[in-house]
Design a protein around this motif. Structure first.
Motif, PDB file in Angstrom:
ATOM      1  N   CYS A  14       0.982  -1.960   0.068  1.00 51.00           N
ATOM      2  CA  CYS A  14       0.158  -0.103  -0.324  1.00 51.00           C
ATOM      3  C   CYS A  14       1.107   1.397  -0.254  1.00 51.00           C
ATOM      4  N   GLY A  16      -0.035   4.282   0.993  1.00 50.99           N
ATOM      5  CA  GLY A  16      -0.219   4.378   1.586  1.00 50.99           C
ATOM      6  C   GLY A  16       0.330   4.252   3.428  1.00 50.99           C
ATOM      7  N   CYS A  17       0.284   3.061   3.400  1.00 53.73           N
ATOM      8  CA  CYS A  17       1.010   2.760   5.202  1.00 53.73           C
ATOM      9  C   CYS A  17       1.921   1.533   4.995  1.00 53.73           C
ATOM     10  N   CYS A  29      -4.445   0.547   0.270  1.00 50.86           N
ATOM     11  CA  CYS A  29      -5.774  -1.301   1.193  1.00 50.86           C
ATOM     12  C   CYS A  29      -6.849  -0.400   0.967  1.00 50.86           C
ATOM     13  N   CYS A  32      -6.335   3.206   4.548  1.00 45.69           N
ATOM     14  CA  CYS A  32      -5.799   4.434   3.054  1.00 45.69           C
ATOM     15  C   CYS A  32      -6.730   4.764   2.372  1.00 45.69           C
TER      16      CYS A  32
HETATM   17 ZN   LIG Z   1      -2.798   1.381   3.866  1.00 45.77          ZN
END
Ligand SMILES: [Zn+2]
Length: 229
Positions: A14, A16-17, A29, A32
């Motif tokens: 992901c 984002g994370c 994901c 996110c």
């Molecule tokens: Zn994520």
């Protein structure tokens, strides 16, 4: 089978994370994805974005997908696209936004041609691609409208806006784009696409340049928008 094997050794993460994505997830994901605020302005005729751009030029419609902020994963998405060459991010946002606009927008409609906001040739050489191109390409497929990259060029690379007032700023940035091929744009409703809109001055300047071509109309979409607090 090979792609399954590939994913075992090089799992998709992901943006984002950085956690491993499920097979049903792409780019972000679900956590996110749900963390990013949406603009929700694709049915709002006089939205903040519209008013930002429509001060001095006639505009048919304007919409953005995400709201840009510094805490949600949207910042990482844009950063990956612009500085890490993650073109798949542009396709991802373009697909999602295009499907949304097709099924659920009363303001972005009857488009004849999609045009990505051009990069200056110097910046294009450094970055290797225009970050608006994958977004425009995906929108073109989902909206079923052609896209064209050769009609406009950016002739001024950096525009210093810091020492000018609102009126002068506009006149200053007005000449940063040039029409290279009038025939492509003539008598069409053009959808200009950009990545992140802040003041809107650059996008407005580009829309004004398109409108110099006879019998054109313009609409505008961006991946994300910075709203005033
Ligand atoms: Zn994520």
């Amino acid at each position: 089978m090979f792609s399954d094997l590939f994913n075992v050794f090089f799992p998709q993460l992901c943006i984002g994370c950085q956690k491993k994505l499920n097979p049903s997830e792409e780019i972000l994901c679900i956590y996110c994805e749900s963390d990013i605020p949406m603009s929700n302005n694709w049915n709002e005729y006089k939205s903040e974005l519209y008013r930002k751009l429509c001060g001095k030029i006639p505009l048919e419609g304007a919409a953005s997908f995400y709201l840009f902020d510094k805490v949600s994963p949207v910042r990482k998405l844009v950063h990956s696209l612009k500085y890490k060459g993650a073109k798949e991010v542009g396709y991802y946002i373009g697909n999602k936004f295009g499907n949304l606009l097709t099924s659920n927008s009363s303001i972005i409609k009857d488009i004849d041609l999609i045009v990505p906001l051009p990069l200056h040739p110097h910046k294009l050489k450094v970055r290797g691609f225009n970050q608006c191109d994958p977004f425009a390409d995906a929108l073109s497929k989902t909206l079923n409208v052609p896209y064209e990259t050769g009609a406009l060029t950016r002739i001024v690379e950096n525009v210093s806006q810091t020492k000018m007032d609102k009126h002068n700023r506009f006149t200053n940035v007005k000449k940063i784009f040039n029409v290279e091929n009038k025939e492509i744009l003539k008598s069409k409703h053009i959808l200009l696409v950009d990545d992140v809109v802040t003041t809107g001055a650059t996008s407005e300047s580009c829309l004004a340049t398109i409108l110099e071509v006879p019998d054109t109309r313009v609409s505008f979409v961006a991946m994300a928008e910075v709203r005033s607090k």
